[in-house]
Scaffold this active site. Sequence first.
Site, PDB file in Angstrom:
ATOM      1  N   ASP A 124      -2.724  -0.862 -10.636  1.00  0.00           N
ATOM      2  CA  ASP A 124      -3.725  -1.780 -11.189  1.00  0.00           C
ATOM      3  C   ASP A 124      -3.320  -2.298 -12.567  1.00  0.00           C
ATOM      4  OD1 ASP A 124      -5.336  -1.500  -8.937  1.00  0.00           O
ATOM      5  OD2 ASP A 124      -6.351   0.249  -9.763  1.00  0.00           O
ATOM      6  N   PHE A 173       0.835  -1.194   0.000  1.00  0.00           N
ATOM      7  CA  PHE A 173       0.000   0.000   0.000  1.00  0.00           C
ATOM      8  C   PHE A 173       0.873   1.247   0.000  1.00  0.00           C
ATOM      9  CE2 PHE A 173      -3.727  -2.376   0.364  1.00  0.00           C
ATOM     10  CZ  PHE A 173      -4.841  -1.551   0.471  1.00  0.00           C
ATOM     11  N   ASP A 229      -6.623  -1.135 -20.190  1.00  0.00           N
ATOM     12  CA  ASP A 229      -7.614  -0.689 -19.198  1.00  0.00           C
ATOM     13  C   ASP A 229      -7.126   0.491 -18.356  1.00  0.00           C
ATOM     14  OD1 ASP A 229     -10.105  -0.921 -17.878  1.00  0.00           O
ATOM     15  OD2 ASP A 229      -9.182  -2.029 -16.243  1.00  0.00           O
TER      16      ASP A 229
END
Length: 408
Positions: A297, A210, A277
């Site tokens: 991502d 994170f 994407d």
Amino acid sequence: SRRHKLYREELNLTSPAAPLPLRPEASWLQFHLGISRDGLYPRSSPTVNRLLRDMQDFTTISADYSQDEKALLGACDCSQIVKPSGVHLKLVLRFQDFGKAMFKPMRQKREEETPEDFFYFVDFQRHNAEIAAFHLDRILDFRRVPPTVGRLINVTKEILEVTKNEILQSVFFVSPASNVCFFAKCPYMCKTEYAVCGSPHLLEGSLSAFLPSLNLAPRLSIPNPWIRSYSFDGKEEWEVNPLYCNTVREIYPYSNGNRLLNIIDMAIFDFLIGNMDRHHYEMFTKFGDDGFLLHLDNARGFGRHSHDETSILAPLSQCCTIKRTTLLRLQLLAEPEYRLSDVMRESLLQDRLAPVLTEPHLLALDRRLQLILEAVRKCIDTYGEAKVVANDTTQPEAPASDRAKLTT
């Protein structure tokens, strides 16, 4: 102190052992403190290597759904054809020293290619793509993908037995093959047919570290100017207008500074991994308009090694500009002694889930690299090197005051 107190209270709830103190030398903290204007971590960072080892070895103390999945619980429509963007089965795992990582489980075998009939917005998310994307990003010297590592997770001991989320507890079951499985309660995969299963308890997946919390390091999420149409038959302007970049260049913040060049870096990265994407990008507000773009991502990369989606390179081919440092690195990785596939293969051997990519995916990197260099050559032939290659090799080093200062 308040954060440390809350952490100790949480640890007491999730672990029978005595809580461990937060260590200033903890890899999670040192990783956050090392974020600078130049990237998420310095070149040859020993902290990143320690962080990768810690994510592989540390015991999980809690597990939960991610925030976007929580936001959709009870509110998503599982009858939709096009599911909410980015919502797949993924969990947040916590470790000692405030460690936190996003766990994406294996959903597709490495040798399986994405079917030709799949749209990019309904494709699987692949755990090995997240791992490979981190290694590629580091090889390209972008350093914009959070440290990511592969790990075998015991879904019973390291997820079910440490979670306090009753909804997550309720989606575990034992399959007819006696494997422990779980699924998302509602977001995207609503049924047991879409569950992931251990063998019988062990499940491989990716763990991505994170970033600092938003209150410590605020970030902006900005639509990609070359965003794709998320419908079956629509097209965006850039897909039908070859002069689209002229419009982008007139719009703030692409009218000056490095933002457009950073978009092109991102397009090159996405083309190499085959990721269509990239609808948004994020960046830290602290570093201003010229800060680097986060390459987050990446799980929809490395889906089809047999197809090169050249439309991903539209920012490069339409704008005909590239950073000199990026071009030099790409040219180096095209040399036989530093061939990109060889460097990637060697780098990925460090991961415990090796082989992370199949050989056809590695060889596809070399083929796509040549296509990128050919696109640059065409631009230079048309406009000249002086206009195409942006000199970013003499930028002054960022002052110490620009480094991310994060506190506990």
